[in-house]
Scaffold this motif. Structure first.
Motif, PDB file in Angstrom:
ATOM      1  N   VAL A 185       0.858  -1.192   0.000  1.00  0.00           N
ATOM      2  CA  VAL A 185       0.000   0.000   0.000  1.00  0.00           C
ATOM      3  C   VAL A 185       0.892   1.239   0.000  1.00  0.00           C
ATOM      4  O   VAL A 185       2.098   1.143   0.214  1.00  0.00           O
ATOM      5  CB  VAL A 185      -0.918   0.025   1.251  1.00  0.00           C
ATOM      6  CG1 VAL A 185      -1.870  -1.156   1.236  1.00  0.00           C
ATOM      7  CG2 VAL A 185      -0.095   0.031   2.530  1.00  0.00           C
ATOM      8  N   ARG A 186       0.261   2.362  -0.240  1.00  0.00           N
ATOM      9  CA  ARG A 186       1.020   3.611  -0.256  1.00  0.00           C
ATOM     10  C   ARG A 186       1.326   4.050   1.175  1.00  0.00           C
ATOM     11  O   ARG A 186       0.426   4.045   2.029  1.00  0.00           O
ATOM     12  CB  ARG A 186       0.198   4.683  -0.983  1.00  0.00           C
ATOM     13  CG  ARG A 186       0.958   5.966  -1.218  1.00  0.00           C
ATOM     14  CD  ARG A 186       1.160   6.242  -2.707  1.00  0.00           C
ATOM     15  NE  ARG A 186      -0.112   6.456  -3.399  1.00  0.00           N
ATOM     16  CZ  ARG A 186      -0.689   7.652  -3.500  1.00  0.00           C
ATOM     17  NH1 ARG A 186      -0.128   8.724  -2.957  1.00  0.00           N
ATOM     18  NH2 ARG A 186      -1.811   7.780  -4.157  1.00  0.00           N
ATOM     19  N   PRO A 228      -1.107   5.899  10.652  1.00  0.00           N
ATOM     20  CA  PRO A 228       0.111   6.397   9.991  1.00  0.00           C
ATOM     21  C   PRO A 228       1.125   5.266   9.827  1.00  0.00           C
ATOM     22  O   PRO A 228       1.399   4.544  10.779  1.00  0.00           O
ATOM     23  CB  PRO A 228       0.642   7.462  10.969  1.00  0.00           C
ATOM     24  CG  PRO A 228       0.034   7.142  12.282  1.00  0.00           C
ATOM     25  CD  PRO A 228      -1.206   6.331  12.055  1.00  0.00           C
ATOM     26  N   VAL A 229       1.648   5.106   8.600  1.00  0.00           N
ATOM     27  CA  VAL A 229       2.589   4.015   8.339  1.00  0.00           C
ATOM     28  C   VAL A 229       3.759   4.542   7.505  1.00  0.00           C
ATOM     29  O   VAL A 229       3.559   5.004   6.383  1.00  0.00           O
ATOM     30  CB  VAL A 229       1.893   2.870   7.560  1.00  0.00           C
ATOM     31  CG1 VAL A 229       2.872   1.741   7.294  1.00  0.00           C
ATOM     32  CG2 VAL A 229       0.678   2.359   8.312  1.00  0.00           C
ATOM     33  N   PRO A 230       4.983   4.459   8.038  1.00  0.00           N
ATOM     34  CA  PRO A 230       6.151   4.856   7.239  1.00  0.00           C
ATOM     35  C   PRO A 230       6.477   3.762   6.213  1.00  0.00           C
ATOM     36  O   PRO A 230       6.017   2.631   6.370  1.00  0.00           O
ATOM     37  CB  PRO A 230       7.268   4.959   8.278  1.00  0.00           C
ATOM     38  CG  PRO A 230       6.846   4.076   9.401  1.00  0.00           C
ATOM     39  CD  PRO A 230       5.346   4.042   9.396  1.00  0.00           C
ATOM     40  N   PRO A 231       7.270   4.102   5.166  1.00  0.00           N
ATOM     41  CA  PRO A 231       7.620   3.077   4.178  1.00  0.00           C
ATOM     42  C   PRO A 231       8.329   1.896   4.843  1.00  0.00           C
ATOM     43  O   PRO A 231       9.009   2.074   5.850  1.00  0.00           O
ATOM     44  CB  PRO A 231       8.581   3.802   3.228  1.00  0.00           C
ATOM     45  CG  PRO A 231       8.300   5.255   3.429  1.00  0.00           C
ATOM     46  CD  PRO A 231       7.856   5.405   4.851  1.00  0.00           C
ATOM     47  N   PHE A 242       2.107  -6.508   5.711  1.00  0.00           N
ATOM     48  CA  PHE A 242       1.946  -5.763   4.453  1.00  0.00           C
ATOM     49  C   PHE A 242       3.157  -4.853   4.265  1.00  0.00           C
ATOM     50  O   PHE A 242       3.981  -4.711   5.173  1.00  0.00           O
ATOM     51  CB  PHE A 242       0.637  -4.952   4.453  1.00  0.00           C
ATOM     52  CG  PHE A 242       0.632  -3.806   5.432  1.00  0.00           C
ATOM     53  CD1 PHE A 242       0.420  -4.022   6.782  1.00  0.00           C
ATOM     54  CD2 PHE A 242       0.853  -2.497   4.996  1.00  0.00           C
ATOM     55  CE1 PHE A 242       0.435  -2.969   7.698  1.00  0.00           C
ATOM     56  CE2 PHE A 242       0.866  -1.439   5.887  1.00  0.00           C
ATOM     57  CZ  PHE A 242       0.652  -1.678   7.248  1.00  0.00           C
ATOM     58  N   THR A 243       3.287  -4.276   3.091  1.00  0.00           N
ATOM     59  CA  THR A 243       4.392  -3.346   2.839  1.00  0.00           C
ATOM     60  C   THR A 243       3.823  -1.983   2.476  1.00  0.00           C
ATOM     61  O   THR A 243       2.796  -1.893   1.810  1.00  0.00           O
ATOM     62  CB  THR A 243       5.244  -3.812   1.631  1.00  0.00           C
ATOM     63  OG1 THR A 243       4.869  -5.131   1.287  1.00  0.00           O
ATOM     64  CG2 THR A 243       6.714  -3.757   1.906  1.00  0.00           C
ATOM     65  N   ALA A 244       4.514  -0.962   2.921  1.00  0.00           N
ATOM     66  CA  ALA A 244       4.138   0.399   2.534  1.00  0.00           C
ATOM     67  C   ALA A 244       5.283   0.961   1.707  1.00  0.00           C
ATOM     68  O   ALA A 244       6.448   0.792   2.039  1.00  0.00           O
ATOM     69  CB  ALA A 244       3.890   1.248   3.768  1.00  0.00           C
TER      70      ALA A 244
END
Ligand code: MTE
Ligand code: MO
Length: 518
Positions: free
Chosen positions: A423-424, A475-478, A515-517
């Motif tokens: 996800v972004r 909020p999710v950092p890369p 998941f990945t951001a």
């Protein structure tokens, strides 16, 4: 024929390997074709192949069944069908091989296999005595064909008895096998047209006198990533122990209530349908649902209050268990006080989302009891309710190691983001569902990695017997992350993080999704 004449006069005539095998296979085709044809008239489940497959499931050690479900999953029945077909083919080949000279060894094997089919049908509770005709005639026909082809195919011992040529044997055998195929198709057509599907079609849409309240506008978060609030009938989860879906026509159905009651009562489909129908939105859950699993669905069930039917029978105070039996032999034990509690809203359901119950969800009638896992409450194709004690009767899954008491546990699931997706980075939307049937959900929280728990927004409560949707923006950092959810119910209990297996009374643990951001 000239080759035969050249055989040394002392050698006993014998069939070639190929012809012997062929005769065994044709006989098997005849057995299956005739069995299926007759089953079309006396009951689908009397088809020997179906009966034997069910017999294998019913008599497999528990460990094998669990192993099959875990390793093969829902394809287990297909695998069983293929396995059974392979075993039957092997027997057919063997019967031919054993009888290259004399027919007797092969005939005996046909009888042994056929007797097993008869026994498997004999053991069934969902077919009448007439049903035995299917495996009996199947065996008879197979034996006849086996003996006849064998006699004809055996090279003539003298000019006095003319055998058939190899080609003639193949031609006649192929003809017989083709006939068996047609018989099987006719049996299939007859059984489907006289089956529950036709009966169901004549019922038409079902409308309750007392409809379920319409969903509040904020009940469904499907657009945000939660499952649709009402599960369409076609995607409603399904759990059946039976090998084929039981076929019960509404015209033939009755429900008997007996045991520890003041008076035995019995209801026909018309009796139920002519009562004022009620509609309730209820979320069913399977005890086998793993953390994060999808063995949970919601429908508007239409039917009558079970307690009204039970009151007509007058359940006696000493009754501890409502022991329900389905036409397929499945049994289910519900605490009597739960079934009798007017506040519980237990139903005898005949409809689902405006239609008659789909055949695979229990047509013509099933039990629905909010708040209990399906194996102790939701008997499909139900025909018998016996009030009794816990000692007197042990229901199907209880005998197989599952718990006697099985209220649904407070749980929650993440539907978005999906496992392993990307996800972004930034503000990420997380959505899912939570349930605590008959208690109600009070709060849902999510956390990213080992971060702080953040509250999610809950959908409007439809009623305490249904799931509740939620969503949150976190909020999710890369990078690579996990998101975890936990629910708190209206008793104040927060879902435990202790992981437990579904056996014996339902899985526990928090659902975490990687998941990945980016
Ligand atoms: N006759 C019958 N009823 C049954 C079952 C079954 O195998 N046979 N499975 C039970 C279980 S374990 C569950 S979870 C629910 C599932 O109902 P569904 O298939 O309509 O979702 O039905 C219950 N009723
Ligand atoms: Mo279940």
């Amino acid at each position: 024929m000239s080759a035969l004449k050249e055989a040394p006069p002392t050698a006993r005539p014998r069939l070639s390997l190929g012809i012997a095998t062929f005769i065994g296979l044709v006989s098997l085709a005849v057995a299956l074709g005739v069995g299926h044809l007759v089953a079309g008239f006396v009951g689908y489940n009397a088809s020997p192949f179906v009966a034997v497959a069910d017999f294998v499931i019913a008599h497999s050690p528990h460990a094998v069944v669990v192993w099959a479900e875990q390793t093969i999953g829902t394809a287990d029945k297909t695998v069983l069908k293929i396995g059974l077909a392979v075993v039957l083919l092997a027997f057919a080949v063997l019967a031919g091989q054993l009888s290259r000279r004399r027919p007797l060894p092969g005939q005996l094997l046909v009888v042994v296999v056929g007797a097993f089919g008869i026994f498997a049908v004999f053991e069934r509770t969902d077919v009448g005595q007439l049903a035995l005709l299917a495996p009996v005639l199947a065996l008879g026909a197979a034996l006849l064909v086996f003996s006849w082809l064998h006699k004809r195919a055996l090279p003539a011992e003298s000019e006095l008895r003319q055998g058939l040529s190899r080609r003639q044997v193949l031609q006649r055998g192929a003809g017989i096998a083709a006939g068996a195929g047609v018989a099987a198709i006719v049996g299939e057509v007859v059984s489907t047209t006289s089956s529950a599907t036709g009966s169901r079609a004549s019922i038409g849409p079902l409308v309750a006198a007392k409809k379920a309240p319409p969903l509040p506008p904020d009940a469904d978060f499907h657009k945000l990533g939660s499952p649709p609030f009402i599960t369409p009938n076609g995607s409603f989860y399904r759990i059946d122990t039976a090998f084929v879906v039981p076929q019960v026509r509404a015209e033939d159905w009755t429900l008997k209530i007996h045991g520890m009651v003041d008076r035995e009562v019995s209801f026909s489909y018309a009796d139920i349908r002519n009562r004022p129908l009620v509609e309730r939105t209820v979320t069913l859950t399977c005890v086998s649902n793993e953390v994060g699993g999808d063995l949970i669905s919601t429908a508007n069930f239409i039917g009558v209050d079970l307690v009204d039917l039970l009151d007509a029978a007058g359940v006696q105070p000493g009754a501890q268990q409502m022991y329900a039996t389905s036409v397929d032999g499945f049994t289910c034990g519900t605490p009597a006080n739960v079934a009798l509690d007017p506040a519980r809203g237990a139903m005898l359901a005949i409809g689902m989302n405006g239609e008659a119950l789909p055949v695979e969800h229990g047509f013509p009638a099933r039990i629905v009891i909010p708040g209990l896992y399906g194996y102790v409450s939701a008997t499909k194709w139900v025909t018998d309710l016996e009030f009794t004690t816990w000692d007197a009767r042990q229901a199907y899954w209880l005998q197989r190691g599952w718990a006697e008491q099985a209220p649904i546990k407070t749980e929650s699931r993440i539907d978005a983001p999906a496992n392993g997706t990307s996800v972004r980075a930034g503000k990420v939307r997380v959505a899912g569902t939570a349930w605590a049937q008959h208690v109600g959900i009070a709060k849902v929280e999510v956390r990213v990695d080992q971060g702080a728990w953040l509250p999610a927004t809950l959908s409007a409560e439809v009623n305490k017997d249904t799931w509740r949707m939620w969503w949150a923006e976190v909020p999710v950092p890369p990078g690579s992350h996990t998101v975890t959810v936990r629910a708190t119910d209206q008793t104040g209990y927060t879902q435990t993080d202790h992981t437990a297996d579904p056996v014996p009374d339902g899985a526990t643990g928090w659902h975490t999704v990687p998941f990945t951001a980016a």
